[in-house]
Design a protein around this motif. Structure first.
Motif, PDB file in Angstrom:
ATOM      1  N   HIS A   7    -137.561  73.582   1.916  1.00 14.41           N
ATOM      2  CA  HIS A   7    -138.804  73.712   1.175  1.00 14.41           C
ATOM      3  C   HIS A   7    -139.839  74.573   1.903  1.00 14.41           C
ATOM      4  O   HIS A   7    -140.627  75.264   1.256  1.00 14.41           O
ATOM      5  CB  HIS A   7    -139.399  72.319   0.906  1.00 14.41           C
ATOM      6  CG  HIS A   7    -138.526  71.448   0.067  1.00 14.41           C
ATOM      7  ND1 HIS A   7    -137.790  70.409   0.592  1.00 14.41           N
ATOM      8  CD2 HIS A   7    -138.261  71.468  -1.267  1.00 14.41           C
ATOM      9  CE1 HIS A   7    -137.116  69.821  -0.383  1.00 14.41           C
ATOM     10  NE2 HIS A   7    -137.373  70.436  -1.512  1.00 14.41           N
ATOM     11  N   ARG A  26    -131.614  69.504  -7.017  1.00 15.85           N
ATOM     12  CA  ARG A  26    -131.923  68.783  -5.794  1.00 15.85           C
ATOM     13  C   ARG A  26    -130.618  68.488  -5.070  1.00 15.85           C
ATOM     14  O   ARG A  26    -129.529  68.643  -5.631  1.00 15.85           O
ATOM     15  CB  ARG A  26    -132.674  67.483  -6.088  1.00 15.85           C
ATOM     16  CG  ARG A  26    -131.869  66.484  -6.888  1.00 15.85           C
ATOM     17  CD  ARG A  26    -132.571  65.150  -6.980  1.00 15.85           C
ATOM     18  NE  ARG A  26    -131.789  64.178  -7.713  1.00 15.85           N
ATOM     19  CZ  ARG A  26    -132.058  62.891  -7.741  1.00 15.85           C
ATOM     20  NH1 ARG A  26    -133.086  62.408  -7.071  1.00 15.85           N
ATOM     21  NH2 ARG A  26    -131.299  62.060  -8.437  1.00 15.85           N
ATOM     22  N   GLN A  68    -129.652  65.503   2.942  1.00 14.00           N
ATOM     23  CA  GLN A  68    -130.825  65.267   2.092  1.00 14.00           C
ATOM     24  C   GLN A  68    -130.480  64.449   0.848  1.00 14.00           C
ATOM     25  O   GLN A  68    -131.374  64.007   0.139  1.00 14.00           O
ATOM     26  CB  GLN A  68    -131.436  66.605   1.646  1.00 14.00           C
ATOM     27  CG  GLN A  68    -132.131  67.383   2.738  1.00 14.00           C
ATOM     28  CD  GLN A  68    -132.820  68.630   2.197  1.00 14.00           C
ATOM     29  OE1 GLN A  68    -132.825  68.904   1.001  1.00 14.00           O
ATOM     30  NE2 GLN A  68    -133.392  69.411   3.100  1.00 14.00           N
ATOM     31  N   ASP A  69    -129.198  64.254   0.599  1.00 11.16           N
ATOM     32  CA  ASP A  69    -128.738  63.546  -0.605  1.00 11.16           C
ATOM     33  C   ASP A  69    -128.754  62.041  -0.332  1.00 11.16           C
ATOM     34  O   ASP A  69    -127.756  61.451   0.100  1.00 11.16           O
ATOM     35  CB  ASP A  69    -127.336  64.031  -0.967  1.00 11.16           C
ATOM     36  CG  ASP A  69    -126.812  63.435  -2.258  1.00 11.16           C
ATOM     37  OD1 ASP A  69    -127.535  62.638  -2.879  1.00 11.16           O
ATOM     38  OD2 ASP A  69    -125.682  63.767  -2.635  1.00 11.16           O
ATOM     39  N   ALA A 117    -142.434  65.048  -4.000  1.00  8.70           N
ATOM     40  CA  ALA A 117    -142.051  66.039  -5.005  1.00  8.70           C
ATOM     41  C   ALA A 117    -142.898  67.303  -4.887  1.00  8.70           C
ATOM     42  O   ALA A 117    -142.445  68.395  -5.238  1.00  8.70           O
ATOM     43  CB  ALA A 117    -142.195  65.452  -6.407  1.00  8.70           C
ATOM     44  N   ALA A 130    -140.556  69.857  -6.522  1.00 10.40           N
ATOM     45  CA  ALA A 130    -139.139  69.525  -6.371  1.00 10.40           C
ATOM     46  C   ALA A 130    -138.765  68.369  -7.283  1.00 10.40           C
ATOM     47  O   ALA A 130    -139.616  67.594  -7.733  1.00 10.40           O
ATOM     48  CB  ALA A 130    -138.841  69.165  -4.914  1.00 10.40           C
ATOM     49  N   GLU A 131    -137.473  68.250  -7.565  1.00 14.70           N
ATOM     50  CA  GLU A 131    -136.938  67.081  -8.260  1.00 14.70           C
ATOM     51  C   GLU A 131    -136.726  66.001  -7.199  1.00 14.70           C
ATOM     52  O   GLU A 131    -135.808  66.090  -6.392  1.00 14.70           O
ATOM     53  CB  GLU A 131    -135.635  67.421  -8.967  1.00 14.70           C
ATOM     54  CG  GLU A 131    -135.806  68.397 -10.127  1.00 14.70           C
ATOM     55  CD  GLU A 131    -134.559  68.469 -10.988  1.00 14.70           C
ATOM     56  OE1 GLU A 131    -133.610  67.688 -10.753  1.00 14.70           O
ATOM     57  OE2 GLU A 131    -134.532  69.315 -11.893  1.00 14.70           O
ATOM     58  N   SER A 132    -137.567  64.995  -7.197  1.00 17.61           N
ATOM     59  CA  SER A 132    -137.567  64.030  -6.106  1.00 17.61           C
ATOM     60  C   SER A 132    -136.727  62.803  -6.426  1.00 17.61           C
ATOM     61  O   SER A 132    -136.473  62.475  -7.583  1.00 17.61           O
ATOM     62  CB  SER A 132    -139.001  63.598  -5.785  1.00 17.61           C
ATOM     63  OG  SER A 132    -139.586  62.965  -6.907  1.00 17.61           O
ATOM     64  N   THR A 133    -136.322  62.121  -5.376  1.00 20.24           N
ATOM     65  CA  THR A 133    -135.642  60.835  -5.497  1.00 20.24           C
ATOM     66  C   THR A 133    -136.676  59.736  -5.655  1.00 20.24           C
ATOM     67  O   THR A 133    -137.719  59.738  -4.999  1.00 20.24           O
ATOM     68  CB  THR A 133    -134.789  60.564  -4.250  1.00 20.24           C
ATOM     69  OG1 THR A 133    -133.800  61.583  -4.138  1.00 20.24           O
ATOM     70  CG2 THR A 133    -134.104  59.208  -4.333  1.00 20.24           C
TER      71      THR A 133
END
Length: 231
Positions: A7, A26, A68-69, A117, A130-133
């Motif tokens: 990022h 993501r 990061q996953d 995000a 970002a597409e956040s968790t």
């Protein structure tokens, strides 16, 4: 699969162009060749150099990785539970062990801050979205499929409810509590639909009531119109 997203380089490049990058993927997402990585606003900020920075910032590989996953380790444990619950194996005890391991991992995650995000430049302007968790996403990844596969297994449904009650000990945010309460309700309804013995149904209702009570006690709902806080 998207393995990681850098990022900081995107924020720096977007700031130089007074642009905003909206990521379309993501870590953990499966990507097809030629698929979109991001949208850039305004469109005129996009040039060949910016496109190269975008491609370099998104690392894509053949396998998912846990760098990061966040959901990837959960997925591995869920797969163990699903195989154990398959008709050909029918091993609920192994599924119960997998649920314990999921609880252990989630207990640690509940005490940590999830990635943001929004990513800002030094002036505070948003440059990358970002597409956040989310905690709801983590709970869904951990419990949906196990509930669907094990609803007719009293021991599995009861152990899921027990896990929610024990996770209450690690809850620190209302959204964590609400997510666990939602899944407890889903397990209760699925179990009641799948179980026909009165004793099994009574055990399930008792376990649900105990988990719900513990979740509400450890993180009570704030009154409407107010915000709650914990030390």
């Amino acid at each position: 699969y998207v393995q990681s997203v850098e990022h900081d380089s995107l924020v720096e490049a977007a700031a130089r162009r007074e642009a905003v990058v909206v990521l379309q993927c993501r870590a953990g997402d499966f990507m097809c060749r030629g698929g979109w990585l991001a949208r850039v606003h305004p469109a005129e900020a996009m040039d060949d150099g910016f496109a190269a920075i975008l491609r370099d910032a998104v690392l894509i590989g053949a396998q998912r990785t846990p760098v990061q996953d966040i959901e990837f380790p959960l997925r591995n444990l869920v797969d163990v539970a699903l195989r154990a619950l398959s008709p050909g194996i029918n091993d609920p005890n192994t599924a119960i062990v997998a649920i314990d391991r999921l609880r252990s991992g989630l207990a640690r995650m509940l005490g940590r801050h999830l990635p943001d995000a929004l990513h800002c430049d030094p002036r505070g302007a948003v440059r990358v979205i970002a597409e956040s968790t989310t905690y709801d996403g983590l709970f869904d990844a951990a419990f949906h499929q196990i509930r669907q596969a094990g609803a007719r297994q009293p021991a599995v449904a009861l152990h899921l409810l027990h896990a929610f009650g024990r996770l209450a000990e690690h809850v620190r945010l209302p959204e964590q509590r609400d997510g666990l309460l939602r899944h407890a309700g889903l397990v209760l309804r699925a179990g009641l639909d799948g179980l026909h013995e009165d004793c099994d149904r009574a055990d399930l209702e008792h376990a649900y009531a105990a988990s719900k009570r513990k979740l509400l006690e450890v993180c009570p709902r704030p009154p409407p119109g107010t915000s709650g806080a914990r030390s």
